[in-house]
Design an enzyme around this catalytic site. Structure first.
Site, PDB file in Angstrom:
ATOM      1  N   HIS A  46       0.809  -1.235   0.000  1.00 29.25           N
ATOM      2  CA  HIS A  46       0.000   0.000   0.000  1.00 29.25           C
ATOM      3  C   HIS A  46       0.836   1.276   0.000  1.00 29.25           C
ATOM      4  CE1 HIS A  46      -4.121  -1.713   1.510  1.00 29.25           C
ATOM      5  NE2 HIS A  46      -3.650  -2.336   0.448  1.00 29.25           N
ATOM      6  N   HIS A  66      -3.465   3.398  -4.246  1.00 32.30           N
ATOM      7  CA  HIS A  66      -2.316   3.468  -3.345  1.00 32.30           C
ATOM      8  C   HIS A  66      -1.169   4.260  -3.976  1.00 32.30           C
ATOM      9  CE1 HIS A  66      -4.521   0.738  -0.879  1.00 32.30           C
ATOM     10  NE2 HIS A  66      -4.536  -0.185  -1.828  1.00 32.30           N
TER      11      HIS A  66
END
Ligand code: RB5
Length: 147
Positions: A100, A135
């Site tokens: 992420h 992300h």
């Protein structure tokens, strides 16, 4: 081409760094271990910065850095533009900072985790790919704070 992983530490983490180096080599990566090799007390900021500059310049693909807590050397590395370094004590976080946050460096505290967990953190970090998408937008926002 094999990825290059740069390693550095301060005096508090020399033994663990050498175990990490052996482990990463055995996984098939090229390891650039920039020390230190002698046990005298030293200053973690310069070792964090040195490894971070190799990652930021592209000389290394990723970095693993270690000090007593993993915190100080992480703070130093994160001062270098382009570095996203997380200090982890659990495998989930070590994986998620790749997935992420697109972390390009992992920091480990040699006085916090044992060798077995440290190697598992390294595996979680190196075996996980960045997921991109939303992300990526957020990782770009982190980099934009650098100005
Ligand atoms: C060294 O004693 C210690 O302060 C250092 O290894 C690290 O824990 C700093 O964050």
């Amino acid at each position: 081409m094999t990825k290059t992983i740069v390693l550095s530490s301060d005096h508090a983490a020399i033994d663990l760094r050498q175990a990490v180096a052996k482990h990463i080599k055995a996984k098939g990566y090229t390891v650039d271990d920039i020390g230190p090799v002698t046990p005298e007390s030293t200053h973690y900021p310069k070792h964090g910065e040195a490894a971070a500059r190799k990652v930021a310049s592209g000389e290394a693909d990723l970095g693993v850095i270690l000090c007593g807590t993993g915190q100080g050397i992480m703070m130093a590395a994160n001062k270098v533009n382009g570095i996203r370094c997380g200090c982890c004590t659990d495998e989930f976080s070590a994986s998620m900072i790749r997935a992420h946050n697109n972390a390009n460096m992992l920091s480990i505290g040699a006085r916090v985790v044992g060798e077995g967990l440290a190697l598992a953190l390294v595996d979680a970090f190196l075996d996980t790919e960045f997921e991109g998408g939303r992300h990526g937008t957020r990782a770009d926002m982190i980099d934009a704070i650098e100005g």
